[in-house]
Design an enzyme around this catalytic site. Structure first.
Site: not given
Lengths: 129, 130
Positions: B77-79, B82
């Site tokens: 998940v792209c931080i 997110a």
């Protein structure tokens, strides 16, 4: 406006990032540009293709968005620093917004539908945003 | 063939997540290797541990978790995407002084560089929901 049908495939990058969203309607354009910048920072040769509403990103004289969005113009100004100099715009999308490739915030090559197809074919990796 | 998926759409509000999950299952059923699913843009909502859809609707978050458990598919998940959307793990919650966290294990927060590596390393990167 000169429209290119045939793209110089030898000059193509490894990654083609296609941007189809306008600068202030949402965050999609920014997140697509971020992916392009990170790829370039990782040493990948990146090409950008502006299509559909995405060509609005190239409009000169943009300020911040009226709803406090930061906009994407400052990011486009940084592309050169990231060695992203292969930028293309779909000529039909430019015409639809009455824009000319000669008067945009960065230098782009206007490509027709054949050129778009060729860009997609000659990049080993394509990401669409 | 080695595949990866880039998912940009939130579950339920767009078809992208549903199509991506079915594609993932089909890829594996055909004997290919699915290395990872990368969740970016609104796709990060697929990792929401608090999502509670009605029982008679597709359980999208569970579907991703099953893929990881049964086929060792990494869920990345792209931080940046997110955190701005309220999908946050325990470590980031502590770092930013938040009361709770909302990232379902085994999803993991990672950087966009991981997406670029997947695109380069895998034979195919398939994007859902642009």
């Amino acid at each position: 406006m000169t429209v290119t049908t045939s793209v110089d495939e030898g000059a193509a990058g490894e990654l083609l990032v296609i941007l189809r969203h306008g600068p202030h309607s949402g965050i999609a354009l920014k997140e697509g540009l971020d992916a392009a910048l990170v790829a370039a920072a990782f040493g990948r040769r990146v090409s950008l293709l502006f299509m559909g509403s995405g060509v609005a990103a190239l409009m000169p004289g943009q300020g911040k968005g009226p709803l406090d969005q930061k906009g994407t113009l400052p990011t486009l100004d940084m592309l050169e620093m990231y060695d992203i100099d292969r930028c293309y715009a779909d000529s039909a999308s430019l015409e639809a917004l009455d824009m000319s490739a000669d008067a945009l915030v960065i230098d782009v090559t206007a490509v027709d539908s054949g050129g778009v197809a060729q860009l997609m074919a000659c990049h080993s990796l394509v990401m669409t945003f | 063939m080695r595949y990866a998926i880039l998912l940009l759409g939130a579950p339920y509000s767009s078809q992208a997540a549903h199509s991506a999950l079915r594609f993932a299952q089909a890829v594996i059923a055909r004997g290919h290797r699915l290395e990872a699913v990368f969740f970016y843009a609104d796709g990060v909502h697929n990792a929401a541990s608090l999502a509670t859809p009605p029982q008679d609707e597709p359980q999208i978050v569970d579907g991703w978790v099953d893929l990881q458990r049964d086929h060792d598919v990494r869920l990345e998940v792209c931080i940046a995407a997110a955190l701005r959307r309220g999908i946050i793990d325990a470590a980031e919650a502590a770092r930013h002084g938040k009361d709770g966290h909302s990232l379902a294990p085994p999803f993991t927060l990672t950087g966009l560089g991981q997406l670029i590596d997947l695109g380069v390393d895998c034979d195919r990167l398939i994007t859902f929901g642009a």
